[in-house]
Design a protein around this motif. Structure first.
Motif, mmCIF file in Angstrom:
data_model
loop_
_atom_site.group_PDB
_atom_site.id
_atom_site.type_symbol
_atom_site.label_atom_id
_atom_site.label_comp_id
_atom_site.label_asym_id
_atom_site.label_seq_id
_atom_site.Cartn_x
_atom_site.Cartn_y
_atom_site.Cartn_z
ATOM 1 N N GLU A 45 -5.309 -10.954 15.184
ATOM 2 C CA GLU A 45 -4.951 -11.332 13.814
ATOM 3 C C GLU A 45 -5.375 -10.244 12.828
ATOM 4 O OE1 GLU A 45 -5.216 -15.224 10.854
ATOM 5 O OE2 GLU A 45 -6.256 -15.235 12.791
ATOM 6 N N LEU A 46 -6.544 -9.653 13.068
ATOM 7 C CA LEU A 46 -6.988 -8.527 12.235
ATOM 8 C C LEU A 46 -6.008 -7.368 12.334
ATOM 9 C CD1 LEU A 46 -10.823 -8.557 12.977
ATOM 10 C CD2 LEU A 46 -9.828 -8.530 10.683
ATOM 11 N N LEU A 47 -5.574 -7.082 13.552
ATOM 12 C CA LEU A 47 -4.640 -5.980 13.779
ATOM 13 C C LEU A 47 -3.350 -6.192 12.992
ATOM 14 C CD1 LEU A 47 -3.842 -3.420 15.466
ATOM 15 C CD2 LEU A 47 -2.900 -5.024 17.150
ATOM 16 N N GLN A 48 -2.768 -7.363 13.116
ATOM 17 C CA GLN A 48 -1.517 -7.665 12.442
ATOM 18 C C GLN A 48 -1.658 -7.590 10.926
ATOM 19 O OE1 GLN A 48 -0.159 -11.740 12.902
ATOM 20 N NE2 GLN A 48 1.978 -11.107 12.781
ATOM 21 N N THR A 49 -2.732 -8.170 10.400
ATOM 22 C CA THR A 49 -2.927 -8.218 8.951
ATOM 23 C C THR A 49 -3.247 -6.842 8.392
ATOM 24 O OG1 THR A 49 -3.830 -10.454 9.286
ATOM 25 C CG2 THR A 49 -4.097 -9.488 7.102
ATOM 26 N N LEU A 50 -4.046 -6.073 9.115
ATOM 27 C CA LEU A 50 -4.400 -4.734 8.650
ATOM 28 C C LEU A 50 -3.191 -3.802 8.679
ATOM 29 C CD1 LEU A 50 -6.880 -3.179 7.622
ATOM 30 C CD2 LEU A 50 -7.300 -2.459 9.974
ATOM 31 N N GLN A 51 -2.336 -3.950 9.669
ATOM 32 C CA GLN A 51 -1.121 -3.132 9.725
ATOM 33 C C GLN A 51 -0.221 -3.416 8.523
ATOM 34 O OE1 GLN A 51 0.187 -4.323 13.638
ATOM 35 N NE2 GLN A 51 -0.496 -2.414 14.584
ATOM 36 N N LYS A 52 -0.100 -4.682 8.138
ATOM 37 C CA LYS A 52 0.705 -5.031 6.967
ATOM 38 C C LYS A 52 0.054 -4.493 5.690
ATOM 39 C CE LYS A 52 2.870 -9.220 8.827
ATOM 40 N NZ LYS A 52 2.978 -10.700 8.732
ATOM 41 N N HIS A 53 -1.272 -4.604 5.610
ATOM 42 C CA HIS A 53 -1.998 -4.107 4.440
ATOM 43 C C HIS A 53 -1.791 -2.602 4.300
ATOM 44 C CE1 HIS A 53 -5.619 -2.994 2.038
ATOM 45 N NE2 HIS A 53 -5.430 -4.173 1.473
ATOM 46 N N ARG A 54 -1.797 -1.882 5.408
ATOM 47 C CA ARG A 54 -1.545 -0.439 5.390
ATOM 48 C C ARG A 54 -0.137 -0.142 4.891
ATOM 49 N NH1 ARG A 54 -1.490 2.509 11.097
ATOM 50 N NH2 ARG A 54 0.212 0.989 11.326
ATOM 51 N N GLY A 55 0.853 -0.895 5.383
ATOM 52 C CA GLY A 55 2.229 -0.663 4.975
ATOM 53 C C GLY A 55 2.430 -0.826 3.482
ATOM 54 N N LEU A 56 1.738 -1.784 2.900
ATOM 55 C CA LEU A 56 1.871 -2.060 1.466
ATOM 56 C C LEU A 56 0.896 -1.256 0.613
ATOM 57 C CD1 LEU A 56 2.166 -5.941 1.819
ATOM 58 C CD2 LEU A 56 4.000 -4.417 1.069
ATOM 59 N N GLY A 57 0.066 -0.452 1.263
ATOM 60 C CA GLY A 57 -1.035 0.203 0.568
ATOM 61 C C GLY A 57 -0.660 1.085 -0.594
ATOM 62 N N ALA A 58 0.462 1.810 -0.494
ATOM 63 C CA ALA A 58 0.831 2.767 -1.539
ATOM 64 C C ALA A 58 1.813 2.193 -2.550
ATOM 65 C CB ALA A 58 1.422 4.027 -0.901
ATOM 66 N N GLN A 59 2.218 0.937 -2.358
ATOM 67 C CA GLN A 59 3.234 0.353 -3.239
ATOM 68 C C GLN A 59 2.604 -0.179 -4.521
ATOM 69 O OE1 GLN A 59 6.203 1.112 -2.117
ATOM 70 N NE2 GLN A 59 5.082 1.882 -0.330
ATOM 71 N N VAL A 63 5.365 -7.392 -6.710
ATOM 72 C CA VAL A 63 5.469 -8.199 -5.501
ATOM 73 C C VAL A 63 4.612 -7.618 -4.371
ATOM 74 C CG1 VAL A 63 7.036 -9.031 -3.698
ATOM 75 C CG2 VAL A 63 7.753 -9.069 -6.086
ATOM 76 N N SER A 64 4.691 -6.309 -4.177
ATOM 77 C CA SER A 64 3.917 -5.669 -3.105
ATOM 78 C C SER A 64 2.415 -5.762 -3.364
ATOM 79 C CB SER A 64 4.321 -4.199 -2.965
ATOM 80 O OG SER A 64 5.656 -4.085 -2.520
ATOM 81 N N VAL A 65 2.006 -5.545 -4.589
ATOM 82 C CA VAL A 65 0.584 -5.644 -4.937
ATOM 83 C C VAL A 65 0.080 -7.060 -4.697
ATOM 84 C CG1 VAL A 65 -1.089 -5.523 -6.818
ATOM 85 C CG2 VAL A 65 0.631 -3.725 -6.559
ATOM 86 N N SER A 66 0.886 -8.039 -5.053
ATOM 87 C CA SER A 66 0.504 -9.432 -4.835
ATOM 88 C C SER A 66 0.363 -9.727 -3.343
ATOM 89 C CB SER A 66 1.536 -10.363 -5.467
ATOM 90 O OG SER A 66 1.223 -11.709 -5.217
ATOM 91 N N GLN A 67 1.319 -9.263 -2.548
ATOM 92 C CA GLN A 67 1.240 -9.439 -1.096
ATOM 93 C C GLN A 67 0.014 -8.752 -0.522
ATOM 94 O OE1 GLN A 67 5.481 -8.067 -0.253
ATOM 95 N NE2 GLN A 67 5.276 -9.671 1.276
ATOM 96 N N ARG A 68 -0.243 -7.539 -0.988
ATOM 97 C CA ARG A 68 -1.380 -6.771 -0.478
ATOM 98 C C ARG A 68 -2.697 -7.451 -0.821
ATOM 99 N NH1 ARG A 68 -0.571 -1.810 -2.893
ATOM 100 N NH2 ARG A 68 -2.068 -2.244 -4.551
ATOM 101 N N ASN A 69 -2.804 -7.979 -2.017
ATOM 102 C CA ASN A 69 -4.030 -8.675 -2.411
ATOM 103 C C ASN A 69 -4.243 -9.928 -1.571
ATOM 104 O OD1 ASN A 69 -4.630 -6.770 -4.364
ATOM 105 N ND2 ASN A 69 -3.676 -7.921 -6.031
ATOM 106 N N ALA A 70 -3.153 -10.631 -1.269
ATOM 107 C CA ALA A 70 -3.265 -11.820 -0.420
ATOM 108 C C ALA A 70 -3.731 -11.435 0.985
ATOM 109 C CB ALA A 70 -1.923 -12.553 -0.360
ATOM 110 N N LEU A 71 -3.199 -10.332 1.502
ATOM 111 C CA LEU A 71 -3.625 -9.841 2.820
ATOM 112 C C LEU A 71 -5.089 -9.418 2.798
ATOM 113 C CD1 LEU A 71 -0.459 -7.721 3.682
ATOM 114 C CD2 LEU A 71 -1.199 -9.796 4.883
ATOM 115 N N ARG A 100 -10.776 -1.548 1.372
ATOM 116 C CA ARG A 100 -10.210 -2.525 0.434
ATOM 117 C C ARG A 100 -10.059 -1.909 -0.955
ATOM 118 N NH1 ARG A 100 -10.108 -7.165 -2.621
ATOM 119 N NH2 ARG A 100 -9.896 -9.176 -1.558
ATOM 120 N N ARG A 101 -11.021 -1.058 -1.323
ATOM 121 C CA ARG A 101 -10.967 -0.420 -2.644
ATOM 122 C C ARG A 101 -9.959 0.730 -2.679
ATOM 123 N NH1 ARG A 101 -16.637 -1.190 -2.062
ATOM 124 N NH2 ARG A 101 -16.871 0.962 -1.347
ATOM 125 N N ASN A 102 -9.560 1.217 -1.508
ATOM 126 C CA ASN A 102 -8.622 2.346 -1.427
ATOM 127 C C ASN A 102 -7.444 1.977 -0.526
ATOM 128 O OD1 ASN A 102 -10.238 4.687 -2.796
ATOM 129 N ND2 ASN A 102 -11.691 3.691 -1.409
#
Length: 238
Positions: A45-59, A63-71, A100-102
């Motif tokens: 579960e950590l792997l899946q969530t962290l991969q999504k957080h990485r994908g949204l990291g530069a957006q 909508v993307s920021v909201s998704q990233r914060n939820a992740l 998380r800060r970066n």
């Protein structure tokens, strides 16, 4: 007679001690196996969530920021009480606050994901999952999945530009070559061809970053779900 009774009592106490010791050892192994099993599933579960957080990291869109914060909030909970020291696993949770800060630090995400993949392999070996014919090649399966998740993250970054930057082109072409194996059929092949046609080799990016997230995420999630179900069936108590 008294000596015989004493010897019998001593033998009985010895056998009782042996039985209690064996029972304690068996319970300890069962408890340790349960902890390793639950940690393995949590690591997925950590792997899946962290991969999504990485994908949204530069957006930077709302909508993307909201998704990233939820992740990020999900990851906060998943890292709580990480049993690293007790299971002789890396204390990965100590690196999460800085990440998380970066959130735009792609390579820092990738290093933590690589460490998670190593943890998965360690726990798999301890639980003897490699003895199951149905689960042979589990480690490579997760690394193949990470190649796909990494491609998603790079595609989202490239889509922020009017034309895919050369450095991202090189990385994405390499990943496409690795992933486009004849053994892997649709829909992966079509997705890779579309990425090359509409982003990597295109004179102008045709889709938004969120479109690539929506395009690749269902395939990644479906493959991870299949691996998770296989693991759950294998480690379920008999």
């Amino acid at each position: 007679m008294e000596l015989s009774i004493a010897l019998a009592l001593a033998a009985g106490l010895f056998l009782l001690g042996q039985w209690l010791s064996q029972r304690a050892t068996r319970r300890h192994r069962q408890a340790l196996g349960h902890l390793q099993s639950t940690t393995l599933l949590r690591t997925l579960e950590l792997l899946q969530t962290l991969q999504k957080h990485r994908g949204l990291g530069a957006q930077q869109d709302i909508v993307s920021v909201s998704q990233r914060n939820a992740l990020a909030r999900q990851l906060d909970q998943l890292w709580l009480n990480w049993p690293g020291p007790s299971l002789q696993l890396p204390p990965l949770q100590q690196d999460w606050p800085q990440l998380r800060r970066n959130p735009a630090d792609f390579e820092a995400h990738s290093r933590m994901i690589e460490a998670l993949l190593t943890v998965i392999e360690q726990l798999e070996e301890r639980l003897c999952l490699h003895d199951s014919p149905a689960l042979h090649g589990l480690g490579p399966a997760f690394r193949h999945l990470e190649d796909l998740a990494r491609l998603r993250g790079l595609a989202m970054r490239a889509a922020n530009y009017s034309h895919c930057p050369a450095g991202l082109q090189v990385q994405m072409r390499e990943l496409c070559q690795q992933l486009d194996d004849p053994a892997h059929t649709e829909p992966l092949h079509s997705l890779l061809q579309r990425l090359q046609r509409e982003l990597i080799d295109a004179s102008q990016a045709r889709l938004a970053p969120s479109d690539y997230f929506a395009l690749l995420t269902p395939l990644i999630d479906a493959r991870l779900s299949d691996l998770r179900h296989a693991l759950e069936n294998r480690i379920a108590p008999s």
